[in-house]
Every structure is written in structure tokens, then in C-alpha cells.
Design an enzyme around this catalytic site. Structure first.
Site, PDB file in Angstrom:
ATOM      1  N   PHE A 246      44.561  39.218  58.786  1.00 24.68           N
ATOM      2  CA  PHE A 246      43.800  40.464  58.957  1.00 24.68           C
ATOM      3  C   PHE A 246      44.692  41.685  59.170  1.00 24.68           C
ATOM      4  O   PHE A 246      44.234  42.686  59.721  1.00 24.68           O
ATOM      5  CB  PHE A 246      42.788  40.333  60.098  1.00 24.68           C
ATOM      6  CG  PHE A 246      41.858  39.162  59.972  1.00 24.68           C
ATOM      7  CD1 PHE A 246      41.061  39.020  58.844  1.00 24.68           C
ATOM      8  CD2 PHE A 246      41.770  38.196  60.966  1.00 24.68           C
ATOM      9  CE1 PHE A 246      40.190  37.935  58.719  1.00 24.68           C
ATOM     10  CE2 PHE A 246      40.900  37.117  60.843  1.00 24.68           C
ATOM     11  CZ  PHE A 246      40.111  36.980  59.713  1.00 24.68           C
ATOM     12  N   THR A 473      41.814  32.525  52.775  1.00 20.94           N
ATOM     13  CA  THR A 473      40.879  33.251  51.924  1.00 20.94           C
ATOM     14  C   THR A 473      40.494  32.491  50.669  1.00 20.94           C
ATOM     15  O   THR A 473      39.478  32.784  50.062  1.00 20.94           O
ATOM     16  CB  THR A 473      41.560  34.546  51.463  1.00 20.94           C
ATOM     17  OG1 THR A 473      42.822  34.197  50.884  1.00 20.94           O
ATOM     18  CG2 THR A 473      41.790  35.485  52.630  1.00 20.94           C
ATOM     19  N   GLY A 514      46.241  41.365  47.240  1.00 16.92           N
ATOM     20  CA  GLY A 514      46.968  40.133  46.974  1.00 16.92           C
ATOM     21  C   GLY A 514      46.535  39.450  45.689  1.00 16.92           C
ATOM     22  O   GLY A 514      47.325  39.328  44.739  1.00 16.92           O
ATOM     23  N   ARG A 594      35.973  41.938  38.944  1.00 17.78           N
ATOM     24  CA  ARG A 594      35.551  40.606  38.517  1.00 17.78           C
ATOM     25  C   ARG A 594      35.781  39.638  39.672  1.00 17.78           C
ATOM     26  O   ARG A 594      36.826  39.672  40.331  1.00 17.78           O
ATOM     27  CB  ARG A 594      36.373  40.182  37.304  1.00 17.78           C
ATOM     28  CG  ARG A 594      35.905  38.891  36.687  1.00 17.78           C
ATOM     29  CD  ARG A 594      36.358  38.816  35.233  1.00 17.78           C
ATOM     30  NE  ARG A 594      36.063  37.516  34.660  1.00 17.78           N
ATOM     31  CZ  ARG A 594      36.949  36.805  33.966  1.00 17.78           C
ATOM     32  NH1 ARG A 594      38.165  37.280  33.762  1.00 17.78           N
ATOM     33  NH2 ARG A 594      36.612  35.646  33.469  1.00 17.78           N
ATOM     34  N   THR A 600      34.548  31.393  47.351  1.00 19.01           N
ATOM     35  CA  THR A 600      35.447  31.934  48.374  1.00 19.01           C
ATOM     36  C   THR A 600      35.322  33.455  48.487  1.00 19.01           C
ATOM     37  O   THR A 600      35.521  34.016  49.561  1.00 19.01           O
ATOM     38  CB  THR A 600      36.901  31.527  48.077  1.00 19.01           C
ATOM     39  OG1 THR A 600      37.198  31.844  46.717  1.00 19.01           O
ATOM     40  CG2 THR A 600      37.114  30.052  48.310  1.00 19.01           C
ATOM     41  N   LYS A 666      39.428  43.497  41.256  1.00 17.21           N
ATOM     42  CA  LYS A 666      39.718  44.604  42.178  1.00 17.21           C
ATOM     43  C   LYS A 666      40.216  44.045  43.520  1.00 17.21           C
ATOM     44  O   LYS A 666      41.341  44.266  43.904  1.00 17.21           O
ATOM     45  CB  LYS A 666      38.483  45.473  42.389  1.00 17.21           C
ATOM     46  CG  LYS A 666      38.225  46.454  41.245  1.00 17.21           C
ATOM     47  CD  LYS A 666      37.065  47.385  41.569  1.00 17.21           C
ATOM     48  CE  LYS A 666      36.889  48.458  40.504  1.00 17.21           C
ATOM     49  NZ  LYS A 666      35.701  49.305  40.789  1.00 17.21           N
ATOM     50  N   VAL A 668      38.544  41.710  47.306  1.00 15.00           N
ATOM     51  CA  VAL A 668      37.383  41.541  48.192  1.00 15.00           C
ATOM     52  C   VAL A 668      37.771  41.347  49.651  1.00 15.00           C
ATOM     53  O   VAL A 668      36.924  41.040  50.475  1.00 15.00           O
ATOM     54  CB  VAL A 668      36.510  40.338  47.745  1.00 15.00           C
ATOM     55  CG1 VAL A 668      35.895  40.593  46.383  1.00 15.00           C
ATOM     56  CG2 VAL A 668      37.307  39.034  47.743  1.00 15.00           C
ATOM     57  N   GLU A 670      38.719  43.339  52.151  1.00 14.92           N
ATOM     58  CA  GLU A 670      38.397  44.255  53.236  1.00 14.92           C
ATOM     59  C   GLU A 670      37.055  44.952  53.116  1.00 14.92           C
ATOM     60  O   GLU A 670      36.460  45.356  54.123  1.00 14.92           O
ATOM     61  CB  GLU A 670      39.538  45.284  53.371  1.00 14.92           C
ATOM     62  CG  GLU A 670      40.725  44.617  54.009  1.00 14.92           C
ATOM     63  CD  GLU A 670      42.047  45.315  53.800  1.00 14.92           C
ATOM     64  OE1 GLU A 670      42.497  45.991  54.717  1.00 14.92           O
ATOM     65  OE2 GLU A 670      42.647  45.144  52.717  1.00 14.92           O
TER      66      GLU A 670
HETATM   67 MO1  MOS Z   1      45.034  43.921  55.607  1.00 18.44          MO
HETATM   68  S1  MOS Z   1      44.690  45.141  57.237  1.00 18.44           S
HETATM   69  O1  MOS Z   1      45.871  44.993  54.616  1.00 18.44           O
HETATM   70  O2  MOS Z   1      45.886  42.576  56.072  1.00 18.44           O
END
Ligand code: MOS
Length: 715
Positions: A246, A473, A514, A594, A600, A666, A668, A670
Site C-alpha cells: 500500500f 494483488t 505495476g 482493460r 483479482t 490502465k 486498478v 488505487e
Molecule cells: Mo502505492 S501508495 O503507489 O503503493
């Protein structure tokens, strides 16, 4: 020697289809090991001793008696620890936080500042000795209180410029038929990921190895190399399984402590943070105080918008929570002004925490929009649709895609928004007052340069190697699907290896970038390998490897406003006799590119929304002004929403492939939290007729608001 069989059969592709986590079995059987539980021969254990005062100087450390305790091997502190470089600029463009650059000074800058590391044969011995260590301080007066008019406040850039402005605000507000001018506050919040920070460091043949839990192995590798003046190739960082990050899992005190001790003792040393230590060493989200001024015509169209946000930082490291950045993307007005200010206080350094800026900023601006809708007598969904900008309100740049209206229309339909009675306090269910609320969401959709390697193995399988991080994630699974499509093979032929800095530079698991960034590199390498493997190509025992580097491709992206968007809806029930607020239903509809793996991705979005409920109703770290520390810094004193706090919660999406991304992604990570707290707060205002501008909406706040209202009505 075998021959290539990249069948051209999987043409429909697996990106977009649901897959359980490829490491799921390992995780539920315990085969997947986390950083704090990987065995090492000859392992010693370090325990950090933290200051109990908020400001001052270390006068003395009673190391002598502690060194005589059972199993104790060493005590490191400012008097004997190795000197490190604390002035370099790290991979994210900032110098290191001195809270992590351990033992370089005798000054103490906040409660929980690391003053010593005790190393012993067992964790119990190290803990016993660390707790027995007597530290004397010359104490100085401290200031830990963030206030709106604090004299230390100054505009500050962080990841965003501090200030933007166009048009005459005073004139814009004066010409407006309706004006909202309110202050909103959010409290100090902590990441509270399940897995505490843990690292083991050891020297192996002249090379430093660090086994860690982090959001980017090459990020931590480069920070450690700079801090300890080592060649990057002399540092290897691994981080295979991660129990949440996070934003908190970058370079922190535990890795530095482990490296110092492993160097000193020439044996492997592990340092794990306790939950309580995490409340001062792991970063957190600064409290904010925000003023929003909106001026609009009677039809709700904005003429003037001002968003000023104030956050706190430590006295040794400047981190700015950029809450005022949201309006730079979301809403335009002839007069448009935003500013992020920060106050240095005698507190730990805050840091990135899920949707930094957008999470608290959207609470303020989306609450203010709701207040504007109320005062204009316009439906809150309609108000937002009327204020959709054609281009970036500050940048003037086109949006790569902006499907916010589709999110609102689909969300309103599925939530059953039509026919909502706008009058507050009119719906009841027994002792509960019911209300619904909505809010908009956006989060930056970026990509960063990454390298990847894809190998066609002699056994017919494919191995992907990339320094990606899977924080829990499902990134590893997403990349498996992406690689399968690039190679045009079934996903069970693909093995994805991540979390090792030896795989080369890659973007961190952060900024919701990521999966997109890694998928780009994996796609590049995978496609090229597929082209190279004409049917019948002989594959040698070492396989055939293709490497990619997306630095040039990412650098060539045209300047645009690139964001994910979303519409949040909440239904709450409020008991004004007990002050309890329950979120009965929540729906988020997102336009987030997409979706690689619906299973997940939905987890991610729902997880963010749960954080929003938590932010709206529960989370609050309370600082004691006298000591400068937190009250009850643990998961008993700091409540994070759990199953019992969450009702019927759903996340879904509209079609929104990114036109400039090879896979259409794009991100997901945050966006789920953005706007979620505002939707809940707006629903509470609709249920009760009382507006809560200070989070969290605690029972006592609901009660005193209700009492004030009854009192006013009775008077
Ligand atoms: Mo997030 S706050 O960029 O790990």
C-alpha cells in the site's frame, strides 16, 4: 534438443478471463514463504529500540549491561554504527528518509525514532535486551499538532507541483449564484498491511543479499547500494511473496538495520518490525485539513473552484500529501486554484499510502460537490455530468480516455439511483435512518520503463523473468495471462518469476502502474520470441531467451491526461440514538482500462472500497499532545474495517481499453478507495440531514451532531 511448438491455437486470448492466483495453492498450504519465515543457517536476530521522547538528544545508552545479557551479540547505535550516505537522490527522486538511514546522529526527531539495534542469537533474546536497554535523553519541547493556521505551513512540491492557478477567484465567487466554502479534515491513517516489514541480510561471496518484503526489488537494491556506497551489481534483493504494501514497503529501517548488523557480525541477520513499531517506522498518511470553495451558476456549472490542502511531515524529511491535486483532473472552472501546503512537525515521516492525495482530496472535493448539488437543488450525479471537462482543467491536455459519464450512468442504473428523494432524513427502516450518496473517482494511469526476459524452454514451457512485485494483488497471475497471449500459448505453459533484482530494472508496484508497466515489457519480449520461434525451430537445452526494455517506448508516449475514473455509490443506515453508521450497500463502477483478470481486479477494487468505508467510519490514529506519540498504536486501538463492517459491496467496470497501451491496461491498484469515503459521508448527510466534514464519522460525532440539531430545532 526439442523443437518449438508455440501453437497458434490460443488466438482468442486469456487476458480478460478469470484465473485464480497461480501461487494460490502454495499460499494456502504454507509452501509460499514470506520474508520473516525463510530459514537461514546461522541466522541472528536484530530488534530495534525506539525512542520514547518526541524531540531531543540521546545523552547515554546503557549498552554495557545489555551486552552481558544471554545471547546478545551486538548493540548498534549512533556511537558505533557505520556511516552511510544520506544525501543521495533515490530512484523516486527524493533523498532517503533519515528515519531509515539509521544511527547517523544523536538527535531524536519523533517518538519511535530508532535509537539502537540489539542483535542476539534468538528473537526473544534480542527483544528482551532491547527492552532492557536504558536510554537517557536531553528532552526538548515538541510540537506534534497540525492546525489550519500553523505558522510553519508552506507550499511544497512533492510528486505534484505545489500550486496551480488561473482566473480571478474573488470575482468568480462574487459572480456565482451559489457558493460552498467549507473546511474538511481527515485524520492520520496507517497502511496496516497484514504482513509486517521483515528483512534478512547476508554477505555471500562479496555480494550483499537481502531477502525482504517490498514493492520493488530493484528500487530497494538501488537505495541500499547508494546508502552503503556499493556497486548495484554487488547488491541482490529478493521479495517473492508479500502480504500487502500500500505504499509503505520501500526502503525502511529494517533493511538498513539488517545490512548494518550482517556487515558487523559477518553472518545473516534478520530484522522484523512489530506491529507497534510499524506505527512509527512504516510511514503513514498525514492528517489533512482542506478548504474547498466552489462557486456555481444556478444550473450547477462551476465558475470558481479553490482547493487548498495542508498536511504534515517530519522535521527531517519532506513528504507532501497532495490532496489538492484531484481538482486538477476532475473539474474545470474559469477561476481554478489549488495548493498543497505542508507543516514540519516532531512526528514520523508520512509517505505514499494508497491513492496518496486522491484519497483525502476526493473526500473534501466530492463532499463539497454534494453540498453544492444540495444548495443548487440538482441531482449529485447530474451535477457531475454537467461539469465534465473537455480537457485537463490545468494542463489543457486531452484525456487519453475519460469514461466517467459511462461509469455514472451504469452505476446509477445498477444502484437504483433514479427516483431518489433528494430531501434528507426522509427514509426510515425502524430505528435506522437511510440515505444514499455518490462520488466521483479518478487516479493517474501511468506507465514506467521496465525490462523483462522471456525464455522458450527445451521442455516446451516458457519462463518469464521480471523484477515485478506481487503484493498479494495477483500481479504474477496477470502477467501469466499477458505472457500467454503474447506467446499465443495456454497459460499453463507459462511460468512467471518475479521479485528478484537480478532480473533487471523494472517499475515498482506503486502508483497503480505495476501491472501495466510490466505487462508492456512482457508483451514486447513475448511477441518477439513468438516471431522467432517458427514451427520446428530447434530449442537448445538452455532455451531461447528474448529480452525487452520499454524505456524508449514509454518515453515516446504523447503528453496526455491519463487517468482511470469511477463512480461510487453507497447506501447507509444511521442510528441516531447510538450514533452507529452501517454501510448497507456499496457499488463502484470503474473505467480503469482493460481488465486483465476480472477475479483479482475485482478484489483490488473492492479492497479499495473497503478502505473507503474504513476511512469514512473507522480509521484514526490519535496523537497524544503531551507525549507526542500515538494512543494505542496497534490493531486493537486502530480499527480497520473487517467483514462485520462491510455489507453488500460490488465493483464492476465499463469497457475502457487504454488506446496507447499494447494490452489496453490502465491500473486498478488505487482507484477503488478514491471517492469511496465521500460517497459514504454523502449518504450519511442524505440519511440524517447532518453533514460530517471531519473523518471518521464516529458514533460520538453522529450523536453530538444529532443532539445539536435537536437542540437547534427545540430552541
Ligand atoms: Mo502505492 S501508495 O503507489 O503503493
Amino acid at each position: 534438443m526439442t523443437t518449438a511448438t508455440t501453437g497458434r491455437t490460443a488466438l482468442r486470448g486469456v487476458v480478460g478471463t478469470a484465473h485464480t492466483r497461480v501461487e494460490g495453492r502454495d499460499k494456502v498450504t504454507g509452501a509460499a514463504r514470506y520474508a520473516g519465515e525463510i530459514p537461514f543457517a546461522g541466522l541472528a536476530h536484530g530488534w530495534l529500540a525506539l525512542s520514547t521522547v518526541a524531540r531531543g538528544r540521546i545523552r547515554s545508552l546503557g549498552t554495557e549491561s545489555v551486552l552481558g545479557m544471554p545471547g546478545v551479540l551486538a548493540v548498534l547505535h549512533h556511537g558505533n554504527a557505520p556511516r552511510v550516505d544520506t544525501h543521495y537522490i533515490g530512484a523516486l527522486g527524493f533523498p532517503p528518509d533519515p528515519t531509515a538511514a539509521l544511527f547517523q546522529q544523536d538527535r531524536v526527531h519523533h517518538v519511535g525514532w530508532p535509537v539502537a539495534l540489539v542483535v542476539a542469537e534468538t528473537p526473544e533474546q534480542a527483544r528482551e535486551a532491547a527492552e532492557a536497554l536504558v536510554v537517557e535523553y536531553d528532552v526538548e519541547p515538541h510540537d506534534t499538532r497540525l492546525t489550519a493556521g500553523h505558522p510553519g505551513a508552506h507550499p511544497a512540491d512533492g510528486v505534484l507541483p505545489a500550486v496551480t492557478g488561473k482566473g480571478d477567484l474573488t470575482a468568480g465567487l462574487a459572480a456565482s449564484a451559489v457558493v460552498v466554502d467549507e473546511e474538511y479534515t481527515t485524520p492520520e491513517e496507517h497502511h496496516s498491511m497484514m504482513e509486517p516489514h521483515a528483512a534478512t541480510a547476508l554477505w555471500d561471496g562479496g555480494r550483499l543479499e537481502v531477502v525482504d518484503s517490498n514493492q520493488g526489488t530493484t528500487w530497494v537494491q538501488s537505495e541500499l547500494a547508494k546508502m552503503f556506497s556499493l556497486d548495484e551489481s554487488a547488491v541482490r534483493v529478493r521479495s517473492e511473496h508479500i502480504g500487502g504494501g500500500f505504499g509503505s514497503k520501500g526502503l525502511r529501517a529494517h533493511q538498513v538495520a539488517a545490512v548494518m548488523a550482517a556487515t558487523e557480525l559477518q553472518r545473516p541477520v534478520r530484522v522484523v518490525m512489530t506491529r507497534r513499531q510499524m506505527f512509527s517506522l512504516a510511514g503513514y498518511r498525514s492528517p489533512t485539513t482542506q478548504r474547498v470553495r466552489l462557486g456555481a451558476d444556478a444550473d450547477g456549472r462551476l465558475r470558481a473552484l479553490e482547493h487548498r490542502a495542508l498536511s504534515q511531515t517530519s522535521t527531517v524529511h519532506e513528504f507532501v500529501e497532495p490532496s489538492a491535486g484531484v481538482a486538477r483532473v476532475m473539474y474545470d472552472a474559469g477561476a481554478h486554484h489549488t495548493a498543497n501546503h505542508v507543516v514540519p512537525l516532531d512526528v514520523p515521516s508520512p509517505t505514499f499510502m494508497r491513492a496518496p492525495g486522491e484519497a483525502p482530496g476526493s473526500f473534501a472535493i466530492e463532499s463539497a460537490l454534494d453540498e453544492l448539488a444540495e444548495r443548487c437543488g440538482i441531482d449529485p450525479v447530474e451535477l457531475r455530468l454537467r461539469n465534465e471537462p473537455a480537457a485537463g482543467p490545468v494542463s489543457g491536455l486531452p484525456f487519453s480516455s475519460r469514461n466517467l459519464d459511462a461509469c455514472f450512468r451504469e452505476g446509477a442504473r445498477r444502484f437504483g439511483w433514479a427516483g431518489r428523494d433528494p430531501r434528507p432524513g426522509t427514509r426510515r427502516d425502524g430505528r435506522w435512518l437511510l440515505g444514499t450518496g455518490t462520488a466521483a473517482a479518478s487516479f493517474h494511469a501511468g506507465a514506467g520503463p521496465s525490462t523483462a526476459a522471456v525464455t522458450a524452454e527445451a521442455d516446451g514451457g516458457f519462463t518469464v523473468r521480471i523484477s515485478a512485485a506481487d503484493l498479494g494483488t495477483g500481479a504474477r497471475t496477470a502477467l501469466t495471462l499477458v505472457a500467454a497471449d503474447a506467446l499465443e500459448v495456454a497459460p499453463d505453459r507459462v511460468r512467471v518469476r518475479i521479485g528478484d533484482s537480478d532480473f533487471g530494472p523494472a517499475t515498482i508496484a506503486g502508483g497503480s502502474m505495476g501491472t501495466r508497466s510490466w505487462a508492456w515489457a512482457v508483451t514486447e519480449a513475448g511477441r518477439e520470441l513468438r516471431e522467432r520461434l517458427a514451427p520446428g525451430t530447434a530449442i537448445p537445452p538452455e532455451g531461447i531467451t528474448v529480452r525487452s526494455d520499454t524505456t524508449a517506448l514509454v518515453g515516446a508516449l504523447a503528453q496526455k491526461e491519463r487517468h482511470s475514473f469511477g463512480a461510487q455509490f453507497a447506501e447507509v443506515a444511521v442510528d441516531t440514538a447510538t450514533g452507529e453508521v452501517r454501510v448497507r450497500r456499496m457499488l463502484g463502477i470503474f473505467a480503469a482500462g482493460r481488465i486483465v483478470n476480472p477475479l483479482t481486479a475485482r478484489n483490488q477494487l473492492v479492497g479499495g472500497m473497503v478502505w473507503g468505508i474504513s476511512m469514512a467510519l473507522h480509521e484514526e490514529a490519535v496523537r497524544d499532545r503531551a507525549s507526542g506519540g500515538l494512543y494505542a498504536p496497534d490493531l486493537a486501538g486502530y480499527h480497520v474495517a473487517t467483514n462485520a463492517d462491510v455489507g453488500d459491496i460490488r465493483a464492476d467496470w465499463v469497457d475502457d481499453p487504454d488506446p496507447d497501451d499494447p494490452v489496453g491496461i490502465k491500473g486498478v491498484g488505487e482507484i477503488g478507495i478514491v471517492g469511496a469515503a465521500a460517497a459514504v459521508a454523502n449518504a450519511v448527510a442524505h440519511a440524517t440531514g447532518v453533514r460530517h466534514r471531519h473523518l471518521p464519522i464516529r458514533p460520538d460525532r453522529v450523536l453530538s451532531a444529532a443532539a445539536a440539531r435537536t437542540g437547534a430545532a427545540g430552541a
